[in-house]
Design a protein around this motif. Structure first.
Motif, PDB file in Angstrom:
ATOM      1  N   ALA A  61       0.852  -1.197   0.000  1.00  0.00           N
ATOM      2  CA  ALA A  61       0.000   0.000   0.000  1.00  0.00           C
ATOM      3  C   ALA A  61       0.885   1.243   0.000  1.00  0.00           C
ATOM      4  CB  ALA A  61      -0.909  -0.014   1.237  1.00  0.00           C
ATOM      5  N   PRO A  62       1.528   1.490  -1.155  1.00  0.00           N
ATOM      6  CA  PRO A  62       2.494   2.598  -1.186  1.00  0.00           C
ATOM      7  C   PRO A  62       1.855   3.974  -1.019  1.00  0.00           C
ATOM      8  CG  PRO A  62       2.177   1.653  -3.385  1.00  0.00           C
ATOM      9  CD  PRO A  62       1.481   0.749  -2.429  1.00  0.00           C
ATOM     10  N   ASP A  63       0.629   4.130  -1.465  1.00  0.00           N
ATOM     11  CA  ASP A  63       0.041   5.466  -1.544  1.00  0.00           C
ATOM     12  C   ASP A  63      -1.016   5.758  -0.496  1.00  0.00           C
ATOM     13  OD1 ASP A  63       1.608   6.072  -3.820  1.00  0.00           O
ATOM     14  OD2 ASP A  63       0.208   4.919  -5.070  1.00  0.00           O
ATOM     15  N   HIS A  64      -1.459   4.741   0.224  1.00  0.00           N
ATOM     16  CA  HIS A  64      -2.525   4.945   1.206  1.00  0.00           C
ATOM     17  C   HIS A  64      -2.035   5.730   2.423  1.00  0.00           C
ATOM     18  CE1 HIS A  64      -4.555   1.770  -1.066  1.00  0.00           C
ATOM     19  NE2 HIS A  64      -5.669   2.130  -0.458  1.00  0.00           N
TER      20      HIS A  64
ATOM     21  N   GLY B 149       7.756   4.569   6.785  1.00  0.00           N
ATOM     22  CA  GLY B 149       6.339   4.625   6.434  1.00  0.00           C
ATOM     23  C   GLY B 149       5.884   5.860   5.666  1.00  0.00           C
ATOM     24  N   MET B 150       6.690   6.923   5.682  1.00  0.00           N
ATOM     25  CA  MET B 150       6.224   8.161   5.045  1.00  0.00           C
ATOM     26  C   MET B 150       6.271   8.036   3.519  1.00  0.00           C
ATOM     27  SD  MET B 150       7.506  12.035   5.924  1.00  0.00           S
ATOM     28  CE  MET B 150       6.673  12.326   7.467  1.00  0.00           C
ATOM     29  N   ASN B 151       5.282   8.600   2.847  1.00  0.00           N
ATOM     30  CA  ASN B 151       5.358   8.669   1.387  1.00  0.00           C
ATOM     31  C   ASN B 151       5.341  10.137   0.928  1.00  0.00           C
ATOM     32  OD1 ASN B 151       2.660   9.490   1.366  1.00  0.00           O
ATOM     33  ND2 ASN B 151       1.865   7.431   0.904  1.00  0.00           N
ATOM     34  N   ARG B 152       5.259  10.371  -0.347  1.00  0.00           N
ATOM     35  CA  ARG B 152       5.441  11.750  -0.851  1.00  0.00           C
ATOM     36  C   ARG B 152       4.318  12.696  -0.438  1.00  0.00           C
ATOM     37  NH1 ARG B 152       4.000  10.496  -7.242  1.00  0.00           N
ATOM     38  NH2 ARG B 152       2.055   9.467  -6.690  1.00  0.00           N
ATOM     39  N   ASP B 153       3.161  12.125  -0.036  1.00  0.00           N
ATOM     40  CA  ASP B 153       2.067  12.965   0.465  1.00  0.00           C
ATOM     41  C   ASP B 153       2.028  12.965   1.986  1.00  0.00           C
ATOM     42  OD1 ASP B 153       0.985  13.639  -2.089  1.00  0.00           O
ATOM     43  OD2 ASP B 153       0.157  11.597  -2.201  1.00  0.00           O
ATOM     44  N   CYS B 154       3.080  12.496   2.615  1.00  0.00           N
ATOM     45  CA  CYS B 154       3.142  12.225   4.053  1.00  0.00           C
ATOM     46  C   CYS B 154       2.570  10.833   4.281  1.00  0.00           C
ATOM     47  CB  CYS B 154       2.435  13.283   4.906  1.00  0.00           C
ATOM     48  SG  CYS B 154       2.481  12.885   6.679  1.00  0.00           S
TER      49      CYS B 154
END
Lengths: 277, 277
Positions: free
Chosen positions: A204-207, A228-233
């Protein structure tokens, strides 16, 4: 609240803090017990002291439900006191067959019927798709589905493994991701083992992930962000006890603010490090 | 209610019928809508018309919770109207970390705090042992844990299989059996596939099973008994729609009794066939 608005609030407040409202009459300052509704008095003071530092509040429904009708009155007043720029998450771990999950969606999302209009509800996935999809039908409302929790019992079933080595929580992430979208589905992932986020992010890369277990339960904010952080936080990190029970005296709201501020500042640094703000 | 007392009631009433109280304002007779509390009026009439024919009532909590505070008032009055010789099952599918499950136990079991004193509560097992064990601490109170449900989504996760071919629901039966005993633990097993009871009984030969799905959902009582009954009966078979919505007219309670009587008579024959009465 839509995903875009949530991300906007995170950038604006420089925070991805969620404050848990597990309001326990045996733990709140004793002078509040003379109030007509001590649970609400406590919550209102905590909210007023912290609302510029967090992006979400998460009442734990059991702590209201345990007082029956009176508790639901406190919950309703608490929901009414939630600021509009914060995501309101009902932490209720609901989930049942389709026609029943539709009733739970009404209970927590449809203010006109139930008196509660939370933005999000935590969901237990054991009963499968028809238990989850009724929460995914309204724009701006979220199902926050249990994947990998932080409690001692989490390893009883969540790491049950199939012949290919896939654990149940991974399979839940894959399946549930396909029932909704990143606009209406989040997952609960406990913070107690930071590196578990590596595996979660493979599925779940974007959730957005709702992350309990930082602070009192021993999880590290730095590890959660690192893995755990992704590009949208993509993270809402919850703190309950460390914030709301920072003091049991008359200064409880002020001390709660101090603790929330520390967390907000750590989060601001993480957001900067990741180039999100 | 203890296991011995439950078995005594089954033999006395010659029935193992549980009646579901999924009371829906859009389905109950419309003349009741003028009452102060139509949900309670409906439930009270159904209970009075059927209490000698069944051994349990099972309010589906979502159908009350969806009306918020008002709904919890209806639930409380309904609980008060349950006869003492019937098992009161709160069908709530709760389950959370230990300190939170303790609050849910208080909500449904501890009349002095919450105003509700049900005998049993349905539990979702995903979060493991500390989410279940808080419901197992009081004699005569029951955790009714989801194992194999009857809804379309039941096959999403419940048949997830490990390398040895053991399905998740079997693993749940094994694990949960060890946390409590046959005195305080039941399992939910859907009736839609009667032969699934063969496997269930391999793992839980002596437990009581709460069985939804007979009637409206397509399950066969004969199959459930053939594969699921044990020497103590070991079954509570639930019927909801077929009984409580047997008529939408002023004769609704009378028609509900007729349907409940048919089921009781079928059950009596099964109990006789098995030599239990």
């Amino acid at each position: 609240m839509t995903r875009a608005e949530l991300i906007r609030q995170i950038k604006l407040k420089r925070s991805f803090l969620c404050i848990g409202l597990d309001t326990d009459l045996t733990k709140i300052p004793q002078h509040l017990l003379d109030d007509e509704d001590p649970i609400y008095s406590f919550n209102k003071a905590i909210i007023e002291a912290t609302e510029d530092l967090c992006v979400a509040y998460k009442p734990n429904i059991a702590f209201y439900e345990c007082y029956g009708v009176r508790g639901w009155q406190s919950l309703q007043k608490t929901w009414q006191a939630l600021p509009k720029d914060c995501l309101g998450i009902a932490d209720a771990k609901r989930g049942d067959i389709g026609n029943t999950s539709r009733m739970y969606a009404q209970a927590f999302f449809d203010e006109n019927v139930s008196g509660l209009g939370f933005d999000a509800l935590t969901i237990a996935p054991y009963m499968g798709h028809d238990s989850v999809t009724p929460f995914l039908t309204t724009e701006g409302k979220w199902a926050v589905v249990l994947a990998l929790t932080s409690n001692p019992g989490s390893m009883d079933f969540q790491n049950f493994k199939n012949a290919e080595g896939v654990q149940l929580f991974e399979y839940v992430l894959d399946k549930v991701s396909n029932w909704g979208s990143i606009e209406n589905t989040m997952f609960v992932v406990g913070a107690t083992r930071g590196d578990a986020f590596i595996k979660v992010r493979e599925h779940a890369p974007d959730h957005f992930l709702l992350v309990p277990g930082v602070g009192a339960q021993g999880g590290s904010l730095a590890d959660v962000c690192r893995y755990g952080m992704n590009r949208d936080c993509g993270l809402l990190v919850n703190s309950t006890r460390a914030v709301i029970y920072a003091s049991s005296g008359r200064d409880f709201a002020e001390k709660a603010r101090e603790e929330a501020l520390k967390l907000q500042q750590e989060m601001e640094a993480e957001l900067q490090k990741a180039g999100i703000i």
